[in-house]
Enzyme design. Structure first.
Site, PDB file in Angstrom:
ATOM      1  N   ASP A  43      -0.448   5.204   0.781  1.00 29.80           N
ATOM      2  CA  ASP A  43      -0.793   6.198   1.800  1.00 29.80           C
ATOM      3  C   ASP A  43      -0.862   5.570   3.184  1.00 29.80           C
ATOM      4  O   ASP A  43      -1.635   4.640   3.424  1.00 29.80           O
ATOM      5  CB  ASP A  43      -2.134   6.853   1.473  1.00 29.80           C
ATOM      6  N   ASP A  98      -2.025  -0.687   5.807  1.00 31.26           N
ATOM      7  CA  ASP A  98      -2.455  -0.115   7.081  1.00 31.26           C
ATOM      8  C   ASP A  98      -3.969   0.037   7.201  1.00 31.26           C
ATOM      9  O   ASP A  98      -4.459   0.369   8.282  1.00 31.26           O
ATOM     10  CB  ASP A  98      -1.815   1.260   7.282  1.00 31.26           C
ATOM     11  N   ASP A 145       0.853  -1.183   0.000  1.00 27.81           N
ATOM     12  CA  ASP A 145       0.000   0.000   0.000  1.00 27.81           C
ATOM     13  C   ASP A 145       0.894   1.240   0.000  1.00 27.81           C
ATOM     14  O   ASP A 145       2.088   1.178   0.319  1.00 27.81           O
ATOM     15  CB  ASP A 145      -0.887  -0.039   1.251  1.00 27.81           C
TER      16      ASP A 145
END
Length: 272
Positions: free
Chosen positions: A11, A215, A9
């Site tokens: 961001d 996240d 991922d």
């Protein structure tokens, strides 16, 4: 022999949640290039957003856009040359897994009278800057979507459940991200990750060990299906639950610092 593949991922994971910096991770990105370990960017970001970001990162591996809606493979790489049957978009071969954004927007228009939400199609650059903290140039790129529509949900959780059911009738789904809910076809980061892993396994003729780092809630499927799953700690929310796994690692540090630590640990364990 086993080869490592990383699916990450952006961001809040490789990029800092607040300022989108990747300084802490940059030495590891360079090390992965030296080791010839592909680092697949697996993100909700658009193709238009990733072009300048990849230049900043010095990234030359395949990447996955809009939460698994499409995989883009640089055409001038060994993998890209092996994929000549795929469609070409600029300097990339690409594989799509979802519907066009225009089809999604039509369904959202039909539902707009029943639910309270704003999509990216309803925002101008200034409004998106206010929502995300992106600079105007980056916000302009974020609005250039091809396969998905992020929404600012302004209704209740109960309404969101009903909304998801209405979308399912049109073979669309919702995915929760860090800031938005994303309307898209039945594709996800996990499916795109599996697809690109199979392409590398065929190219290398070797077993591929997949490490995934994320996240947010939209990373859960990717983490469930990776061989090595890492939740990168966020300053904005608790690490997501990953059902069916009791071996998921969680970083001590946040964002790109935690990302660096997790990748370093894996390379050490694999003696790379």
């Amino acid at each position: 022999m086993t080869r490592l593949l990383i699916s990450t991922d952006l961001d809040g994971t490789l990029l800092d949640h607040h300022d989108y910096s990747f300084d802490a991770a940059e030495p590891m990105l360079q090390r992965l290039q030296t080791l010839q370990v592909p680092c697949i960017l697996n993100t909700s970001k658009t193709f238009a957003e990733l072009e300048p970001l990849r230049r900043r990162l010095g990234h030359s591996d395949p990447f996955i856009v809009e939460n698994g809606a499409a995989v883009c493979v640089p055409a001038d790489t060994a993998l890209g040359r092996a994929m000549t049957p795929l469609e070409r978009m600029g300097g990339y071969r690409y594989q799509c897994f979802g519907p066009e954004r225009s089809d999604i927007l039509e369904r959202l228009r039909q539902l707009s009278g029943e639910y309270r939400f704003r999509g990216f199609a309803d925002l101008d650059v200034e409004a998106l800057v206010d929502c995300t903290g992106l600079d105007p140039a980056a916000a302009t790129l974020a609005l250039q979507r091809q396969f998905t529509e992020p929404l600012i949900w302004e209704d209740s959780d109960e309404a969101l459940t009903r909304f998801a059911g209405a979308l399912a009738e049109s073979e669309l789904q919702l995915q929760r991200g860090g800031r938005f809910v994303h309307v898209m076809g039945h594709c996800d980061k996990a499916g795109a990750m599996r697809w690109i892993a199979r392409q590398y396994q065929s190219l290398w003729d070797e077993k591929v060990l997949v490490m995934a780092l994320g996240d947010g809630e939209n990373d859960v499927g990717m983490l469930q299906q990776a061989d090595i799953a890492v939740r990168v700690r966020s300053p904005a929310h608790e690490p997501p639950e990953v059902p069916g796994r009791n071996d998921v690692r969680t970083t001590e540090r946040q964002g790109p610092e935690g990302w660096y630590d997790a990748v370093e640990q894996t390379l050490r364990e694999l003696d790379l």
